[in-house]
Design an enzyme around this catalytic site. Structure first.
Site, PDB file in Angstrom:
ATOM      1  N   THR A  44       0.586  -1.549  -0.409  1.00  0.00           N
ATOM      2  CA  THR A  44      -0.032  -0.116   0.114  1.00  0.00           C
ATOM      3  C   THR A  44       0.739   1.175   0.152  1.00  0.00           C
ATOM      4  OG1 THR A  44       0.289  -0.110   2.122  1.00  0.00           O
ATOM      5  CG2 THR A  44      -1.747  -0.962   1.045  1.00  0.00           C
ATOM      6  N   VAL A  46       0.746   4.201   2.243  1.00  0.00           N
ATOM      7  CA  VAL A  46       1.101   5.025   4.241  1.00  0.00           C
ATOM      8  C   VAL A  46       2.202   4.083   4.267  1.00  0.00           C
ATOM      9  CG1 VAL A  46       0.538   6.631   5.688  1.00  0.00           C
ATOM     10  CG2 VAL A  46      -0.345   6.687   3.655  1.00  0.00           C
ATOM     11  N   CYS A  47       1.848   2.558   4.689  1.00  0.00           N
ATOM     12  CA  CYS A  47       2.183   1.781   4.913  1.00  0.00           C
ATOM     13  C   CYS A  47       3.989   1.991   5.154  1.00  0.00           C
ATOM     14  CB  CYS A  47       1.377   0.410   5.021  1.00  0.00           C
ATOM     15  SG  CYS A  47      -0.092   0.510   5.796  1.00  0.00           S
ATOM     16  N   PRO A  48       4.443   1.980   3.390  1.00  0.00           N
ATOM     17  CA  PRO A  48       5.783   1.304   3.725  1.00  0.00           C
ATOM     18  C   PRO A  48       6.680   2.984   4.618  1.00  0.00           C
ATOM     19  CG  PRO A  48       4.677   1.431   1.444  1.00  0.00           C
ATOM     20  CD  PRO A  48       3.846   1.985   2.577  1.00  0.00           C
ATOM     21  N   LEU A  51       6.337   1.843   7.996  1.00  0.00           N
ATOM     22  CA  LEU A  51       7.902   0.761   8.466  1.00  0.00           C
ATOM     23  C   LEU A  51       8.838   1.641   8.220  1.00  0.00           C
ATOM     24  CD1 LEU A  51       5.185  -1.820   6.885  1.00  0.00           C
ATOM     25  CD2 LEU A  51       5.354  -1.159   9.369  1.00  0.00           C
TER      26      LEU A  51
END
EC number: 1.11.1.26
Length: 187
Positions: A44, A46-48, A51
């Site tokens: 996806t 925003v997720c990376p 993380l």
């Protein structure tokens, strides 16, 4: 949601970490500080970024005695696939936990039942397995690992210094407060 001060409920899950599949349970969280960082899904947008930000702070977190676990409702196999195909995710050294049964997401009350995905929830857990901080953001709002580090430092300070509390914007080494009748109405 009132999980503050509660012990992490029993769970067992598979995770991808440093090229291997590992088992993670509620017992894995005990004996050290832990961060569980829920996010909606692999591959996806925003997720990376979140993380990667956690990874950029991972050494600092380890120095503070903190282990990091990222969690989505994807499988541990999907985490490996994302790790192998993304330059950003390939840098991650902490455990990427799969929650396809949605047990963890439900236990931590971050499951969006309609979508079957976890919300952006961050939980700081003390060495006894007790939740000390909770942060949940809307899907489009990424989190800041620098702020997380400050929260952990404050939680560790309060644990190690009973009777003291950390005021707003507290930083390590700055003044704390000792709640008492003498302070009432003077702050």
């Amino acid at each position: 949601m009132n999980l503050i001060g509660t012990e992490v409920q029993p769970f067992s899950a598979k995770a991808f970490k440093n090229g291997e599949f590992i088992d993670v349970t509620n017992e894995s969280l005990k004996g050290q500080w832990s961060v569980i960082c829920f996010y909606p899904a692999d591959f996806t947008f925003v997720c990376p970024t979140e993380l990667e930000d956690l990874q950029n702070n991972y050494e600092t977190l380890k120095e503070l005695g903190v282990e990091v676990y990222s969690v989505s409702t994807d499988t541990h196999f999907t985490h490996k696939g994302w790790h192998d195909s993304s330059e950003t995710i390939n840098k991650i050294q902490y455990a990427m936990v799969g929650d396809p049964s949605q047990t963890l997401s439900r236990n931590f009350e971050v499951l969006n039942e309609e979508e079957g995905l976890a919300e952006r929830g961050t939980f700081v857990i003390d060495p006894d397995g007790v939740i000390q901080t909770v942060e949940v953001n809307a899907g489009g709002i990424g989190r800041d690992a620098d702020t997380l580090v400050q929260k952990i430092r404050a939680a560790q300070y309060v644990r190690n210094n009973p009777g003291e509390v950390c005021p707003a914007k507290w930083e390590e080494g700055s003044e704390t407060l000792k709640p008492s009748l003498d302070l009432v109405g003077k702050i």
